[in-house]
Design a protein around this motif. Structure first.
Motif, PDB file in Angstrom:
ATOM      1  N   MET A   1       0.841  -1.182   0.000  1.00 49.92           N
ATOM      2  CA  MET A   1       0.000   0.000   0.000  1.00 49.92           C
ATOM      3  C   MET A   1       0.892   1.253   0.000  1.00 49.92           C
ATOM      4  O   MET A   1       1.822   1.371   0.787  1.00 49.92           O
ATOM      5  N   ALA A   2       0.596   2.172  -0.881  1.00 48.89           N
ATOM      6  CA  ALA A   2       1.392   3.399  -1.011  1.00 48.89           C
ATOM      7  C   ALA A   2       1.124   4.332   0.163  1.00 48.89           C
ATOM      8  O   ALA A   2       0.011   4.429   0.657  1.00 48.89           O
ATOM      9  N   HIS A   3       2.160   5.026   0.563  1.00 49.05           N
ATOM     10  CA  HIS A   3       2.070   5.978   1.670  1.00 49.05           C
ATOM     11  C   HIS A   3       1.569   7.321   1.156  1.00 49.05           C
ATOM     12  O   HIS A   3       2.068   7.837   0.157  1.00 49.05           O
ATOM     13  N   GLU A   4       0.588   7.889   1.815  1.00 40.43           N
ATOM     14  CA  GLU A   4       0.061   9.204   1.448  1.00 40.43           C
ATOM     15  C   GLU A   4       0.927  10.285   2.080  1.00 40.43           C
ATOM     16  O   GLU A   4       1.318  10.176   3.236  1.00 40.43           O
ATOM     17  N   HIS A   5       1.227  11.326   1.310  1.00 40.28           N
ATOM     18  CA  HIS A   5       1.986  12.466   1.785  1.00 40.28           C
ATOM     19  C   HIS A   5       1.043  13.651   1.918  1.00 40.28           C
ATOM     20  O   HIS A   5       0.119  13.814   1.125  1.00 40.28           O
ATOM     21  N   TYR A   6       1.288  14.474   2.913  1.00 39.18           N
ATOM     22  CA  TYR A   6       0.493  15.682   3.123  1.00 39.18           C
ATOM     23  C   TYR A   6       1.204  16.871   2.484  1.00 39.18           C
ATOM     24  O   TYR A   6       2.414  17.026   2.626  1.00 39.18           O
ATOM     25  N   PHE A   7       0.441  17.732   1.812  1.00 40.16           N
ATOM     26  CA  PHE A   7       0.983  18.916   1.156  1.00 40.16           C
ATOM     27  C   PHE A   7       0.147  20.127   1.525  1.00 40.16           C
ATOM     28  O   PHE A   7      -1.043  20.001   1.836  1.00 40.16           O
ATOM     29  N   ILE A   8       0.767  21.312   1.470  1.00 37.90           N
ATOM     30  CA  ILE A   8       0.045  22.553   1.709  1.00 37.90           C
ATOM     31  C   ILE A   8       0.558  23.604   0.728  1.00 37.90           C
ATOM     32  O   ILE A   8       1.758  23.669   0.447  1.00 37.90           O
ATOM     33  N   CYS A   9      -0.359  24.390   0.190  1.00 42.27           N
ATOM     34  CA  CYS A   9      -0.002  25.430  -0.764  1.00 42.27           C
ATOM     35  C   CYS A   9       0.370  26.701  -0.004  1.00 42.27           C
ATOM     36  O   CYS A   9      -0.410  27.174   0.823  1.00 42.27           O
ATOM     37  N   PRO A  10       1.541  27.296  -0.290  1.00 47.44           N
ATOM     38  CA  PRO A  10       1.930  28.521   0.410  1.00 47.44           C
ATOM     39  C   PRO A  10       1.149  29.742  -0.063  1.00 47.44           C
ATOM     40  O   PRO A  10       1.157  30.765   0.595  1.00 47.44           O
ATOM     41  N   HIS A  11       0.448  29.609  -1.177  1.00 43.19           N
ATOM     42  CA  HIS A  11      -0.278  30.755  -1.712  1.00 43.19           C
ATOM     43  C   HIS A  11      -1.715  30.830  -1.199  1.00 43.19           C
ATOM     44  O   HIS A  11      -2.156  31.869  -0.745  1.00 43.19           O
ATOM     45  N   CYS A  12      -2.438  29.704  -1.257  1.00 41.86           N
ATOM     46  CA  CYS A  12      -3.851  29.745  -0.853  1.00 41.86           C
ATOM     47  C   CYS A  12      -4.139  28.947   0.417  1.00 41.86           C
ATOM     48  O   CYS A  12      -5.238  29.022   0.955  1.00 41.86           O
TER      49      CYS A  12
END
Length: 155
Positions: A1-12
């Motif tokens: 099972m692939a590991h999910e990564h968390y991301f955040i946009c610096p603009h919005c």
């Protein structure tokens, strides 16, 4: 099972998840699906910024490359005035403990969270905030996401 990564946009400030750190099979950074900003910051664990948080993206030298969501509301400074300047100079950023947490996060590529800080706000006023700093976990560009959450209107 692939590991999910968390991301955040610096603009919005949009948060997203994905199993791949790149855009498809290319080596390009993931961009924001909501606002179209060119790259996202990966978070090592889930992070929920406050609704009134201000976002600033820095290059590896600590200069502002983007003023995102909430930045004008906190500082009264337009992006055009801030881009290219060192964060500390542009915002008058000072940490209450006197440390250079921005320098530490950039040099050591470590997260620094929950640090009390002060920034120049509208006019001559000072705003207090809590700073969360997230390094870019890439080997090429470096950089830092700075999230400042106001603790009151002005101090």
């Amino acid at each position: 099972m692939a590991h999910e990564h968390y991301f955040i946009c610096p603009h919005c400030g949009n948060r997203s998840m994905g199993t791949d750190r790149n855009a498809g099979f290319r080596r390009e950074a993931r961009g924001c699906e909501r606002c179209g900003f060119a790259y996202l910051f990966e978070l090592l664990e889930d992070y929920y910024p406050a609704p009134n948080a201000a976002f600033f993206a820095l290059d590896r030298d600590g200069r502002i490359v983007d003023c995102g969501k909430g930045s004008f509301e906190l500082t009264g400074m337009r992006s055009e005035q801030a881009i290219g300047q060192p964060l500390r100079e542009a915002l008058g950023l000072q940490f209450d403990d006197g440390s250079d947490h921005v320098g530490t996060a950039l040099e050591w590529e470590v997260r620094v969270q929950g640090k009390a800080a002060r920034v120049h706000a509208h006019g001559d006023q000072t705003a207090t905030a809590v700073a969360d700093l997230f390094p870019a976990y890439d080997d090429e560009e470096g950089g830092l996401l700075v999230v400042l959450t106001p603790t009151n209107n002005h101090g």
